[in-house]
Design an enzyme around this catalytic site. Structure first.
Site, short mmCIF file in Angstrom:
data_model
loop_
_atom_site.label_atom_id
_atom_site.label_comp_id
_atom_site.label_asym_id
_atom_site.label_seq_id
_atom_site.Cartn_x
_atom_site.Cartn_y
_atom_site.Cartn_z
N HIS A 1 2.98 3.56 -8.86
CA HIS A 1 2.86 2.14 -9.25
C HIS A 1 4.12 1.69 -10.00
O HIS A 1 4.61 0.59 -9.78
CB HIS A 1 1.62 1.91 -10.10
CG HIS A 1 0.34 2.24 -9.38
ND1 HIS A 1 0.11 1.85 -8.09
CD2 HIS A 1 -0.78 2.93 -9.77
CE1 HIS A 1 -1.10 2.28 -7.71
NE2 HIS A 1 -1.64 2.93 -8.71
N GLY B 1 0.16 5.50 -4.29
CA GLY B 1 -0.44 6.80 -4.64
C GLY B 1 0.11 7.91 -3.76
O GLY B 1 0.50 8.98 -4.25
N ARG B 2 0.18 7.65 -2.45
CA ARG B 2 0.67 8.68 -1.53
C ARG B 2 2.15 8.97 -1.75
O ARG B 2 2.59 10.11 -1.65
CB ARG B 2 0.41 8.25 -0.07
CG ARG B 2 -0.99 8.56 0.39
CD ARG B 2 -1.33 7.85 1.67
NE ARG B 2 -1.66 6.47 1.40
CZ ARG B 2 -1.95 5.58 2.34
NH1 ARG B 2 -1.92 5.93 3.61
NH2 ARG B 2 -2.28 4.35 2.01
N ASP C 1 0.84 -1.20 0.00
CA ASP C 1 0.00 0.00 0.00
C ASP C 1 0.87 1.25 0.00
O ASP C 1 2.02 1.22 0.44
CB ASP C 1 -0.89 -0.03 1.25
CG ASP C 1 -2.06 0.94 1.14
OD1 ASP C 1 -2.33 1.44 0.03
OD2 ASP C 1 -2.69 1.21 2.18
N LEU D 1 11.61 -20.19 -4.44
CA LEU D 1 10.50 -19.40 -3.92
C LEU D 1 9.25 -19.55 -4.80
O LEU D 1 9.35 -19.50 -6.03
CB LEU D 1 10.91 -17.91 -3.91
CG LEU D 1 9.83 -16.90 -3.56
CD1 LEU D 1 9.54 -16.92 -2.06
CD2 LEU D 1 10.23 -15.49 -3.98
C1 FPP Z 1 -1.55 0.33 -3.40
O1 FPP Z 1 -1.17 1.64 -3.54
C2 FPP Z 1 -1.03 -0.61 -4.38
C3 FPP Z 1 -1.73 -1.15 -5.44
C4 FPP Z 1 -3.08 -0.74 -5.82
C5 FPP Z 1 -1.21 -2.21 -6.26
C6 FPP Z 1 0.22 -2.54 -6.16
C7 FPP Z 1 0.81 -2.47 -7.50
C8 FPP Z 1 2.11 -2.43 -7.76
C9 FPP Z 1 3.15 -2.55 -6.74
C10 FPP Z 1 2.58 -2.20 -9.13
C11 FPP Z 1 2.24 -3.29 -10.09
C12 FPP Z 1 2.51 -4.64 -9.58
C13 FPP Z 1 3.11 -5.64 -10.22
C14 FPP Z 1 3.20 -6.95 -9.55
C15 FPP Z 1 3.72 -5.53 -11.56
P1 FPP Z 1 -2.31 2.73 -3.54
O2 FPP Z 1 -2.44 3.25 -4.92
O3 FPP Z 1 -3.56 2.18 -2.94
O4 FPP Z 1 -1.69 3.82 -2.60
P2 FPP Z 1 -2.47 4.93 -1.77
O5 FPP Z 1 -3.19 4.19 -0.67
O6 FPP Z 1 -1.37 5.79 -1.27
O7 FPP Z 1 -3.41 5.62 -2.70
#
Ligand code: FPP
Length: 260
Positions: free
Chosen positions: A57, A43-44, A40, A151
């Site tokens: 991302h 975005g932040r 998580d 793994l």
């Molecule tokens: C949360 O951050 C994360 C995600 C929605 C997805 C995680 C995706 C990746 C790490 C990139 C793509 C993954 C792969 C495996 C290629 P958020 O956007 O909810 O953050 P926020 O809470 O700060 O808005």
């Protein structure tokens, strides 16, 4: 500092250690077989730098790569990453398509390294809704890595724990209807086998980045006795040292599984 159980003295000791020291330390004790991560804070991470959310991302993909390497190097057997939840479809269309294309590009690009590191790739989640090209590429990497013995990397993609439980109920209901199983024979083992994670041990340790204290519909059945570790670090900043710190903290816990 991570929010953790255990004594304060132990917390101070662990957080003063560097990556190398933590790594050496965790290798002297039993490792968690299965670590699951709610990634998580992408975005932040981005907005706090004046960047568009999707930049978080892209940066998050690097953290995925580093974490897979670090987990494999110390001998963790299973690593499950929450990459895209069934609720993530409700994000702005541009963000959804960026996440899809990041995944599509990453899995092709990472295949040689997964092979070199002996990583087996597996996906949990519902296939419906996922673009056919993404499904095809995922299937290719799953097949290509199926015989690898290092793994096991489990990617939760278009995943929701309640969807998973609904699908398991449907499967078991069909088994009863068709006479393959009696209702009285349904137990935890059969339910476990009907879940997407069939064959994967329950997580020993669940890590969540970016400070939120919730499960967000992730592995609800499987985390019944899992140890939780939450760090304020945002996913793109998460690295091997954070993983090893979480594992070191886990190794100090007294897991009782409901016993005294
Ligand atoms: C949360 O951050 C994360 C995600 C929605 C997805 C995680 C995706 C990746 C790490 C990139 C793509 C993954 C792969 C495996 C290629 P958020 O956007 O909810 O953050 P926020 O809470 O700060 O808005």
């Amino acid at each position: 500092m991570a929010l953790k159980a255990g004594t304060d003295a132990a917390a101070v000791e662990l957080t003063t250690l560097g990556e190398r020291e933590l790594r050496d330390r965790i290798l002297t004790r039993p490792l968690p077989r299965h670590v699951a991560i709610i990634m998580d804070g992408n975005g932040r991470w981005a907005t706090s730098r004046g960047l568009p959310r999707v930049a978080g991302h892209s940066e998050g993909v690097k953290a995925v790569r580093n974490t897979v390497r670090a987990a494999g190097e110390v001998g963790i057997e299973y690593l499950t990453l929450y990459a895209f939840s069934s609720e993530n479809w409700n994000r702005p269309r541009h963000e959804v398509s960026t996440l899809m294309s990041l995944l599509e590009r990453s899995i092709d690009r990472e295949l040689p390294e997964l092979m070199a590191r002996n990583v087996r790739f597996r996906v949990i989640g519902r296939p419906n809704g996922v673009p056919p090209e993404v499904q095809r590429r995922i299937g290719h990497v799953v097949d290509a890595t199926a015989a690898n013995g290092g793994l096991t990397l489990v990617m939760a993609f278009n995943y929701g724990a309640r969807d998973e439980i609904v699908d398991a109920f449907r499967q078991l209901a069909k088994d009863v209807r068709d006479g393959r199983v009696e209702p009285e024979e349904i137990d935890e083992v059969r339910i476990g086998r009907a879940l997407y994670t069939d064959g994967v041990p329950d997580p020993d340790l669940l890590i969540r980045t970016s400070g939120e204290m919730r499960l967000s519909n992730f592995l609800l059945w499987q985390v019944a006795y899992t140890e939780l570790w939450v760090t304020p670090t945002r996913w793109p900043d998460f690295g091997p040292r954070d993983l090893y710190l979480a594992v070191a903290d886990f190794q100090q816990r007294d897991r009782r599984f409901g016993r005294v």
